[in-house]
Scaffold this motif. Structure first.
Motif, PDB file in Angstrom:
ATOM      1  N   GLY A  19     -45.212  26.369  43.046  1.00  0.00           N
ATOM      2  CA  GLY A  19     -44.028  26.689  43.301  1.00  0.00           C
ATOM      3  C   GLY A  19     -43.740  27.436  44.962  1.00  0.00           C
ATOM      4  N   ALA A  20     -44.773  28.025  45.376  1.00  0.00           N
ATOM      5  CA  ALA A  20     -44.688  28.519  46.754  1.00  0.00           C
ATOM      6  C   ALA A  20     -45.106  27.600  47.842  1.00  0.00           C
ATOM      7  N   LEU A  21     -46.046  26.929  47.497  1.00  0.00           N
ATOM      8  CA  LEU A  21     -46.704  26.108  48.663  1.00  0.00           C
ATOM      9  C   LEU A  21     -46.558  24.570  48.735  1.00  0.00           C
ATOM     10  N   GLY A  22     -46.211  24.134  47.501  1.00  0.00           N
ATOM     11  CA  GLY A  22     -45.729  22.894  47.218  1.00  0.00           C
ATOM     12  C   GLY A  22     -47.121  21.815  47.038  1.00  0.00           C
ATOM     13  N   ALA A  59     -40.705  23.219  39.548  1.00  0.00           N
ATOM     14  CA  ALA A  59     -40.819  23.797  41.132  1.00  0.00           C
ATOM     15  C   ALA A  59     -39.801  22.863  41.669  1.00  0.00           C
ATOM     16  N   LEU A  60     -39.823  21.602  41.683  1.00  0.00           N
ATOM     17  CA  LEU A  60     -38.795  20.909  42.345  1.00  0.00           C
ATOM     18  C   LEU A  60     -37.306  20.861  42.008  1.00  0.00           C
ATOM     19  N   ALA A  61     -36.953  21.527  40.828  1.00  0.00           N
ATOM     20  CA  ALA A  61     -35.649  22.060  40.538  1.00  0.00           C
ATOM     21  C   ALA A  61     -35.197  23.210  41.270  1.00  0.00           C
ATOM     22  N   GLY A 222     -42.216  30.717  41.893  1.00  0.00           N
ATOM     23  CA  GLY A 222     -42.914  30.412  43.139  1.00  0.00           C
ATOM     24  C   GLY A 222     -42.047  30.549  44.439  1.00  0.00           C
ATOM     25  N   LYS A 223     -40.727  30.177  44.237  1.00  0.00           N
ATOM     26  CA  LYS A 223     -40.267  30.097  45.402  1.00  0.00           C
ATOM     27  C   LYS A 223     -39.839  31.415  45.958  1.00  0.00           C
ATOM     28  N   ARG A 224     -39.375  32.372  45.090  1.00  0.00           N
ATOM     29  CA  ARG A 224     -39.384  33.756  45.472  1.00  0.00           C
ATOM     30  C   ARG A 224     -40.512  34.655  45.909  1.00  0.00           C
TER      31      ARG A 224
END
Length: 258
Positions: A19-22, A59-61, A222-224
């Motif tokens: 989520g954070a790094l792809g 994570a893509l969402a 992960g994005k947060r």
């Protein structure tokens, strides 16, 4: 520590990485499934593909607004056939060879993560930067290589996709992360379908269920995390972890090979 707690902890870390790094989650999933939960490499790779497919879609969402869909489709298309072919071949490769190959890929992933820290951007996460078409053949080659690694070892390959999308196609870092998640989802799904169709593998859902659930929650959050901690700092942490895994698995391959 119980297998359930190990599964939840490992799943959360893997989801956060994706989520954070792809990328990077699959590189952690396979060793966790083998050494913490006792799966054989073939079953671990299949379970990893299942987990990586689900977590990358989750994570893509969260990153859907920063995906270069045209580039992602081209990159993913180059990897689908190699992913399917490699997934079908993997069941015939001895454990020691798979483990040794994974150790080398883990080391390469660590190096790629360290090198890509210089690619991280600090500007606004606004509009997409149009990809330059110079070097597209290199990107297609990288896409095919990514698909092969995904099918053979059960990893998503974001550690290869993100640097390539940034350096070759000139995407901004946050766009490369979102696009990488799309590519991972496509390749992992293709490889997973092939493995399930060509090999008889029984998965223990009492352990894999909590593992996957924790990974999904980690991927969503992960994005947060990436907004609070610098991508460069996260990559250095995961790179060190990958180097340690590479060394451990290389020794294991040598011991078993001997």
């Amino acid at each position: 520590m119980s297998a359930l707690m190990l599964a939840i902890g490992a799943g959360a870390v893997i989801g956060l990485a994706l989520g954070a790094l792809g990328g990077g989650g699959g590189m952690l999933a396979v060793p966790a499934l083998i050494y913490l939960l006792g799966l054989d490499p073939t079953s671990a790779a299949t379970a990893s593909l299942l987990i990586v497919s689900a977590t990358s879609l989750t994570a893509l969402a969260r990153h859907a607004g920063s995906v270069d869909w045209r580039t992602g489709v081209t990159f993913a298309a180059a990897g689908v056939v190699p992913a399917i072919a490699a997934a079908g071949l993997a069941q015939f490769i001895p454990r020691g060879i798979l483990t040794g190959a994974f150790a080398m890929i883990a080391a390469a992933a660590g190096i790629a993560m360290l090198r890509s820290t210089q690619l991280d951007e600090t500007g606004p996460t606004g509009a997409l930067k149009v990809a330059q078409r110079v070097g597209v053949s290199k990107a297609l080659t990288a896409g095919a290589g990514l698909g092969t690694v995904t099918g053979l070892l059960g990893v998503g390959g974001g550690f290869l996709a993100v640097p390539t999308l940034v350096t070759v196609l000139k995407l901004r870092m946050h766009v490369a992360v979102g696009t990488s998640l799309f590519v991972i989802a496509v390749n992992s799904g293709a490889a997973l379908a092939t493995r399930l169709a060509t090999a008889q593998i029984t998965l223990d859902w009492k352990v894999l269920g909590p593992f996957a659930g924790a990974a999904l929650l980690g991927a969503w959050d992960g994005k947060r995390l990436s907004a609070k901690v610098s991508a460069a700092g996260l990559k250095r942490i995961f790179a060190c972890l990958l180097f340690g895994l590479a060394a451990f698995m290389f020794v294991d391959a040598v011991v078993r090979g001997g």
